[in-house]
Design an enzyme around this catalytic site. Structure first.
Site, PDB file in Angstrom:
ATOM      1  N   LYS A 164      -0.987 -15.664  -8.504  1.00 39.86           N
ATOM      2  CA  LYS A 164      -1.511 -14.517  -9.249  1.00 39.86           C
ATOM      3  C   LYS A 164      -0.313 -13.799  -9.863  1.00 39.86           C
ATOM      4  CE  LYS A 164      -3.671  -9.988  -8.527  1.00 39.86           C
ATOM      5  NZ  LYS A 164      -4.257  -9.079  -7.518  1.00 39.86           N
ATOM      6  N   HIS A 178     -10.815   4.115  -9.157  1.00 38.02           N
ATOM      7  CA  HIS A 178     -11.564   2.953  -9.645  1.00 38.02           C
ATOM      8  C   HIS A 178     -12.003   2.040  -8.508  1.00 38.02           C
ATOM      9  CE1 HIS A 178     -12.655  -0.483 -12.146  1.00 38.02           C
ATOM     10  NE2 HIS A 178     -11.808  -1.225 -11.446  1.00 38.02           N
ATOM     11  N   GLN A 179     -11.099   1.786  -7.566  1.00 37.12           N
ATOM     12  CA  GLN A 179     -11.392   0.846  -6.483  1.00 37.12           C
ATOM     13  C   GLN A 179     -12.425   1.380  -5.491  1.00 37.12           C
ATOM     14  OE1 GLN A 179     -10.065  -2.397  -5.871  1.00 37.12           O
ATOM     15  NE2 GLN A 179     -11.564  -2.385  -4.222  1.00 37.12           N
ATOM     16  N   ASN A 207     -11.228  13.578  -1.778  1.00 37.37           N
ATOM     17  CA  ASN A 207     -10.246  13.061  -2.722  1.00 37.37           C
ATOM     18  C   ASN A 207      -9.308  14.199  -3.104  1.00 37.37           C
ATOM     19  OD1 ASN A 207      -9.458  10.724  -4.496  1.00 37.37           O
ATOM     20  ND2 ASN A 207      -9.773  12.262  -6.090  1.00 37.37           N
ATOM     21  N   SER A 235      -3.260   6.074  -3.422  1.00 38.19           N
ATOM     22  CA  SER A 235      -1.877   5.659  -3.684  1.00 38.19           C
ATOM     23  C   SER A 235      -0.912   6.668  -3.058  1.00 38.19           C
ATOM     24  CB  SER A 235      -1.636   5.537  -5.188  1.00 38.19           C
ATOM     25  OG  SER A 235      -1.957   6.750  -5.843  1.00 38.19           O
ATOM     26  N   THR A 248      -2.170   1.225   1.130  1.00 43.48           N
ATOM     27  CA  THR A 248      -0.727   1.064   1.324  1.00 43.48           C
ATOM     28  C   THR A 248      -0.329  -0.400   1.174  1.00 43.48           C
ATOM     29  OG1 THR A 248      -0.636   2.998   2.761  1.00 43.48           O
ATOM     30  CG2 THR A 248       1.180   1.452   2.916  1.00 43.48           C
ATOM     31  N   ASP A 249       0.387  -0.695   0.085  1.00 46.41           N
ATOM     32  CA  ASP A 249       0.787  -2.070  -0.196  1.00 46.41           C
ATOM     33  C   ASP A 249       2.218  -2.153  -0.727  1.00 46.41           C
ATOM     34  OD1 ASP A 249       0.464  -0.893  -2.647  1.00 46.41           O
ATOM     35  OD2 ASP A 249      -0.969  -2.355  -3.423  1.00 46.41           O
ATOM     36  N   GLY A 269      -5.021  -3.355   5.570  1.00 48.02           N
ATOM     37  CA  GLY A 269      -5.272  -4.309   4.499  1.00 48.02           C
ATOM     38  C   GLY A 269      -4.259  -4.177   3.387  1.00 48.02           C
TER      39      GLY A 269
END
Length: 332
Positions: free
Chosen positions: A78, A148-149, A170, A210, A232-233, A303
């Site tokens: 990807k 969006h997610q 939020n 984020s 968290t990525d 995740g």
């Protein structure tokens, strides 16, 4: 796991974003992600090292996630990233494309639009964790984040338990109506709450922001809650109090990634937990770990998002598109 066949004699398939939205559904994504997590835990599927770089133009981050699933016979990469100025151009900020290759020959078999599938597979990941770890009698779903997610997350989660209410918070309250609209569509009551109230009410919590600081504190969470931390990525990002990981039983999509760029990075760095305190969610799927052990246990899924998730859902999308006659193979 139904994957695209390895026959490349037909040529290259080009599967657009529109076709992806047309052919693949949440249950397809759920099954694909669940299967690949199980394969990872068995050692039958491998994520390759991630490449992610700031390109020095348009404030963009660009990179590659790739891997090989021997069980599903899926090989690919990807490619894509984050362009923060895209929204002003009428485009989504995240842009990606999945390239699939024949594991037997190395020939390119498909180019698949990755934007819709990324949202779908991320929601499927948290849904898999809810299916395997949340209490069966969970009734209140908590949503932290309304971007969006979040709507993908809400729809996928609602299919895993018999929820009757959604509570949400939020940082920008003006974004909450989008979640309220989806909750209404699903027949669920909706309430905008403070983070503390969310922790007090929710049986399942999904964080999808984020953020770079904890939004949910450990002492706000009631016994028996399942938390899916999905935002968290990247090194430095953070959504929950590190003490929460110490008090919870922690599961991850991929442990090595969780402790370096996932939610666990902060609890690991502060010495609250060690790498041995994390369990791959695939072990629960495979039945080699019992998962939740009591009604009062707090479970947490970290995740981070792995390339094999993208390859799995892209492979299913390519197969369905070909079966339904929506794509015409082309010679490369």
């Amino acid at each position: 796991m139904n994957q695209m066949s390895a026959n490349t004699d037909d040529g290259l398939l080009i599967v657009s974003e529109e076709i992806c939205e047309q052919v693949i559904r949440r249950p397809d994504a759920f099954s694909a992600v669940e299967a690949v997590f199980g394969a990872m835990a068995r050692g039958d599927a491998y994520n390759f090292p991630v490449v992610r770089e700031a390109i020095g133009h348009a404030d963009a981050l660009y990179g590659f996630k790739s891997g090989f699933d021997r069980a599903g016979m899926v090989l690919g990469v990807k490619a894509g990233g984050y362009w923060p100025g895209n929204m002003a151009k009428g485009l989504t900020n995240h842009q990606s494309t999945v390239c699939l290759f024949d594991p037997d020959t190395g020939r390119l078999t498909a180019l698949v639009g990755g934007n819709y599938l990324t949202a779908l597979r991320t929601a499927a990941s948290s849904a898999v964790s809810i299916a395997h770890l949340a209490r069966k009698d969970a009734k209140v779903l908590g949503m932290v984040g309304a971007g969006h997610q979040s709507t993908f997350q809400l729809r996928a989660a609602a299919e895993q338990r018999d929820f009757d209410k959604v509570v949400a918070w939020n940082p920008h309250p003006d974004m909450l109506p989008r979640l309220a609209a989806v909750a209404e569509e699903l027949g669920l009551a909706f309430e905008a709450v403070t983070p503390e109230e969310l922790g007090a009410q929710a049986d399942v919590i999904i964080t999808i922001t984020s953020a770079f600081e904890p939004l949910i504190m450990a002492d706000w969470i009631k016994p028996g809650t399942h938390i899916a931390c999905m935002g968290t990525d990247t090194k430095g990002k953070q959504e929950v109090d590190p003490a929460l990981l110490k008090s919870a039983t922690v599961f991850a999509d991929e442990i090595a990634q969780s402790i370096t760029i996932g939610e666990a990075q902060h609890a690991i760095a502060s010495g609250l937990i060690g790498e041995g305190d994390l369990t791959a969610i695939g072990e629960v799927i495979n039945g080699t770990h019992p998962g939740r052990s009591s009604a009062d246990e707090i479970t947490l899924f970290d995740g981070t998002g792995v390339g094999l998730q993208d390859l799995a859902v892209a492979s299913v999308a390519a197969r369905l598109a070909r079966e339904q006659g929506l794509v015409t193979p082309v010679a490369l």
